[in-house]
Design an enzyme around this catalytic site. Structure first.
Site, mmCIF file in Angstrom:
data_model
loop_
_atom_site.group_PDB
_atom_site.id
_atom_site.type_symbol
_atom_site.label_atom_id
_atom_site.label_comp_id
_atom_site.label_asym_id
_atom_site.label_seq_id
_atom_site.Cartn_x
_atom_site.Cartn_y
_atom_site.Cartn_z
ATOM 1 N NE ARG A 97 -3.730 0.133 2.044
ATOM 2 C CZ ARG A 97 -4.583 0.592 2.936
ATOM 3 N NH1 ARG A 97 -4.752 -0.053 4.070
ATOM 4 N NH2 ARG A 97 -5.258 1.693 2.715
ATOM 5 C CB CYS A 98 4.123 1.991 1.343
ATOM 6 S SG CYS A 98 5.480 3.171 1.369
#
Length: 116
Positions: A12-13
């Protein structure tokens, strides 16, 4: 013999994704540890701190994370910081790339090139 490369990755980063992409562009297929699903224990965090050559767990913790403030970690001991990271892996800075006994924080992603 090729070195094993491991990335502590959070998909998600965006920085973590860019670091993984950078490794793959160089033909490296790292072992991917989804640390949000399988967080490192305190022994692993101690070892990562040594590999990163960090003198304090505070260098590995995300101090801008709301949870950091909620848990009142500003004045916490080293052990309390490590325990907080094991219980709440979102507090761990990411990504971390490890090869051999060296590790680098992929902020910016190019930092990891020093050890591969």
């Amino acid at each position: 013999m090729t070195k094993t490369v491991t990335i502590f990755h959070n998909p998600r980063c965006s920085t973590s994704r860019k670091t993984l992409e950078l490794l793959e562009e160089r033909g490296i297929k790292p072992d991917v540890v989804l640390y949000m699903d399988t967080p490192p224990d305190s022994k692993q965090i101690h070892h990562l701190l040594k590999q990163l050559n960090f003198s304090s767990a505070r260098q590995l913790i995300r101090t801008k994370e709301d949870l950091y403030k909620e848990l009142n970690l500003a004045d916490a001991s080293e052990q309390a910081l490590i325990e907080a990271m094991t219980a709440n892996p979102k507090l761990i800075e990411r990504p971390i790339v490890v090869t051999g006994e060296q590790a680098r924080l992929g902020r910016p992603p190019e930092n990891v090139l020093e050890i591969i």
